[in-house]
Design a protein around this motif. Structure first.
Motif, mmCIF file in Angstrom:
data_model
loop_
_atom_site.group_PDB
_atom_site.id
_atom_site.type_symbol
_atom_site.label_atom_id
_atom_site.label_comp_id
_atom_site.label_asym_id
_atom_site.label_seq_id
_atom_site.Cartn_x
_atom_site.Cartn_y
_atom_site.Cartn_z
ATOM 1 N N GLY A 187 0.787 -1.221 0.000
ATOM 2 C CA GLY A 187 0.000 0.000 0.000
ATOM 3 C C GLY A 187 0.819 1.272 0.000
ATOM 4 O O GLY A 187 0.269 2.365 -0.165
ATOM 5 N N ASP A 188 2.138 1.169 0.203
ATOM 6 C CA ASP A 188 2.995 2.346 0.167
ATOM 7 C C ASP A 188 3.268 2.768 -1.280
ATOM 8 O O ASP A 188 3.035 2.008 -2.222
ATOM 9 N N VAL A 189 3.784 3.970 -1.431
ATOM 10 C CA VAL A 189 4.120 4.502 -2.755
ATOM 11 C C VAL A 189 5.615 4.806 -2.797
ATOM 12 O O VAL A 189 6.141 5.487 -1.910
ATOM 13 N N MET A 190 6.293 4.293 -3.807
ATOM 14 C CA MET A 190 7.725 4.525 -3.977
ATOM 15 C C MET A 190 7.951 5.385 -5.217
ATOM 16 O O MET A 190 7.386 5.110 -6.275
ATOM 17 N N ILE A 191 8.765 6.423 -5.067
ATOM 18 C CA ILE A 191 9.061 7.323 -6.184
ATOM 19 C C ILE A 191 10.564 7.337 -6.430
ATOM 20 O O ILE A 191 11.354 7.589 -5.511
ATOM 21 N N SER A 192 10.948 7.054 -7.652
ATOM 22 C CA SER A 192 12.362 7.106 -8.014
ATOM 23 C C SER A 192 12.780 8.557 -8.252
ATOM 24 O O SER A 192 12.002 9.369 -8.752
ATOM 25 N N THR A 193 14.012 8.892 -7.859
ATOM 26 C CA THR A 193 14.541 10.246 -8.044
ATOM 27 C C THR A 193 15.845 10.180 -8.825
ATOM 28 O O THR A 193 16.566 9.175 -8.781
ATOM 29 N N LEU A 194 16.163 11.279 -9.529
ATOM 30 C CA LEU A 194 17.313 11.275 -10.442
ATOM 31 C C LEU A 194 18.488 12.121 -9.972
ATOM 32 O O LEU A 194 19.552 12.074 -10.575
ATOM 33 N N GLY A 195 18.285 12.917 -8.927
ATOM 34 C CA GLY A 195 19.375 13.801 -8.536
ATOM 35 C C GLY A 195 19.283 14.248 -7.094
ATOM 36 O O GLY A 195 18.474 13.730 -6.315
ATOM 37 N N ASP A 196 20.127 15.240 -6.739
ATOM 38 C CA ASP A 196 20.081 15.832 -5.407
ATOM 39 C C ASP A 196 19.770 17.323 -5.552
ATOM 40 O O ASP A 196 19.750 17.863 -6.665
ATOM 41 N N PRO A 197 19.499 18.033 -4.447
ATOM 42 C CA PRO A 197 19.129 19.453 -4.534
ATOM 43 C C PRO A 197 20.188 20.330 -5.193
ATOM 44 O O PRO A 197 19.866 21.414 -5.690
ATOM 45 N N ALA A 198 21.450 19.883 -5.217
ATOM 46 C CA ALA A 198 22.526 20.671 -5.826
ATOM 47 C C ALA A 198 22.616 20.468 -7.334
ATOM 48 O O ALA A 198 23.456 21.088 -7.995
ATOM 49 N N GLY A 199 21.783 19.579 -7.875
ATOM 50 C CA GLY A 199 21.789 19.339 -9.309
ATOM 51 C C GLY A 199 22.702 18.223 -9.758
ATOM 52 O O GLY A 199 22.914 18.030 -10.960
ATOM 53 N N ASN A 200 23.267 17.464 -8.804
ATOM 54 C CA ASN A 200 24.137 16.346 -9.156
ATOM 55 C C ASN A 200 23.327 15.102 -9.490
ATOM 56 O O ASN A 200 22.222 14.911 -8.987
ATOM 57 N N SER A 201 23.890 14.265 -10.329
ATOM 58 C CA SER A 201 23.239 12.994 -10.671
ATOM 59 C C SER A 201 23.318 12.062 -9.468
ATOM 60 O O SER A 201 24.405 11.810 -8.930
ATOM 61 N N LYS A 202 22.153 11.567 -9.039
ATOM 62 C CA LYS A 202 22.119 10.707 -7.860
ATOM 63 C C LYS A 202 20.814 9.907 -7.877
ATOM 64 O O LYS A 202 19.751 10.430 -7.545
ATOM 65 N N GLY A 203 20.887 8.661 -8.267
ATOM 66 C CA GLY A 203 19.687 7.828 -8.289
ATOM 67 C C GLY A 203 19.325 7.360 -6.888
ATOM 68 O O GLY A 203 20.172 6.901 -6.133
ATOM 69 N N ALA A 204 18.044 7.511 -6.538
ATOM 70 C CA ALA A 204 17.578 7.078 -5.231
ATOM 71 C C ALA A 204 16.078 6.821 -5.283
ATOM 72 O O ALA A 204 15.442 6.960 -6.343
ATOM 73 N N PHE A 205 15.518 6.436 -4.128
ATOM 74 C CA PHE A 205 14.078 6.201 -4.034
ATOM 75 C C PHE A 205 13.539 6.858 -2.769
ATOM 76 O O PHE A 205 14.173 6.817 -1.726
ATOM 77 N N MET A 206 12.354 7.430 -2.913
ATOM 78 C CA MET A 206 11.630 7.975 -1.760
ATOM 79 C C MET A 206 10.429 7.069 -1.478
ATOM 80 O O MET A 206 9.708 6.692 -2.411
ATOM 81 N N LEU A 207 10.220 6.717 -0.226
ATOM 82 C CA LEU A 207 9.116 5.840 0.153
ATOM 83 C C LEU A 207 8.098 6.637 0.950
ATOM 84 O O LEU A 207 8.439 7.256 1.961
ATOM 85 N N TYR A 208 6.839 6.609 0.501
ATOM 86 C CA TYR A 208 5.772 7.362 1.167
ATOM 87 C C TYR A 208 4.717 6.408 1.703
ATOM 88 O O TYR A 208 4.364 5.412 1.070
ATOM 89 N N ASP A 209 4.198 6.746 2.874
ATOM 90 C CA ASP A 209 3.117 5.969 3.482
ATOM 91 C C ASP A 209 1.845 6.171 2.680
ATOM 92 O O ASP A 209 1.309 7.267 2.603
ATOM 93 N N GLY A 210 1.356 5.063 2.064
ATOM 94 C CA GLY A 210 0.162 5.154 1.234
ATOM 95 C C GLY A 210 -1.114 5.144 2.022
ATOM 96 O O GLY A 210 -2.200 5.278 1.465
#
Length: 210
Positions: A187-210
């Motif tokens: 039931g949770d939602v996972m969102i893939s991300t492509l960078g960091d706040p400074a504009g650098n390339s950085k693959g990661a995932f954010m997990l949200y309580d659905g």
């Protein structure tokens, strides 16, 4: 000669399979045509938005009903402009008076959002779990680092913004540029991300309580 007979037998079996699939499709189409159509009544506004999906792709093929509405993201092509992205609702019900028309638009309210790969709050990965209802769209914004959650269950023909997760929430975890939303089996939602706040390339995932 024996090979030829074997090939003929296989072709006959394939023809029978195709015939059975066509009959199933005709049955589905007949059931859709005989269903009561409330597309132009107030009842449409409170219809559920398809539930937790299907057990298998074949289950969806055999028992899934034709979609009556499409939600289409429209990205503002000019990032220097003053207009925001919008979520368009398109009527695709052939029986409806507004068939093939945009019947509603929902602005995101901020320039340079650049909505990317949207997804549902829950999907077939939660099949069989009655507590989960597919009634919200998750819109990751690649440009602004916001995540917009849209309520579609209460008024499917005119969805509204349910909640906006500000970019600061994502930046706390050194993540930015949300790309694609994924609904998980719990039931949770996972969102893939492509960078960091400074504009650098950085693959990661954010997990949200659905």
């Amino acid at each position: 000669m024996e090979i030829l007979r074997w090939r003929v037998a296989v072709m006959k079996i394939q023809m029978w399979i195709i015939a059975v699939m066509k009959i199933q499709m005709w049955i589905i189409a007949y059931n859709e045509d005989t269903d009561e159509d409330n597309s132009d009544t107030e009842n449409t506004e409170v219809d559920k938005c398809c539930g937790p999906g299907y057990a298998t792709p074949m289950d969806a093929f055999l028992h899934g009903k034709r979609e009556k509405l499409l939600y289409v993201i429209c990205v503002q092509p000019n990032p220097e402009g003053y207009k925001s992205d919008i979520l368009s609702t398109v009527d695709v019900n052939p029986k409806s008076k507004t068939y093939q028309q945009i019947i509603h638009t929902l602005p995101t309210g901020k320039i340079n959002d650049e909505i990317h790969h949207s997804g549902w709050n829950t999907c077939s990965s939660c099949h069989g779990k009655k507590a989960h209802v597919r009634d919200k769209l998750i819109l990751p914004c690649l440009g602004s680092d916001r995540v917009i959650i849209v309520e579609t269950g209460k008024k499917p023909r005119s969805p509204s913004i349910h909640k906006i997760i500000d970019s600061s929430d994502m930046h706390k975890y050194n993540c930015a540029s949300p790309h694609t939303s994924h609904c998980l089996a719990n039931g949770d939602v996972m969102i893939s991300t492509l960078g960091d706040p400074a504009g650098n390339s950085k693959g990661a995932f954010m997990l949200y309580d659905g």
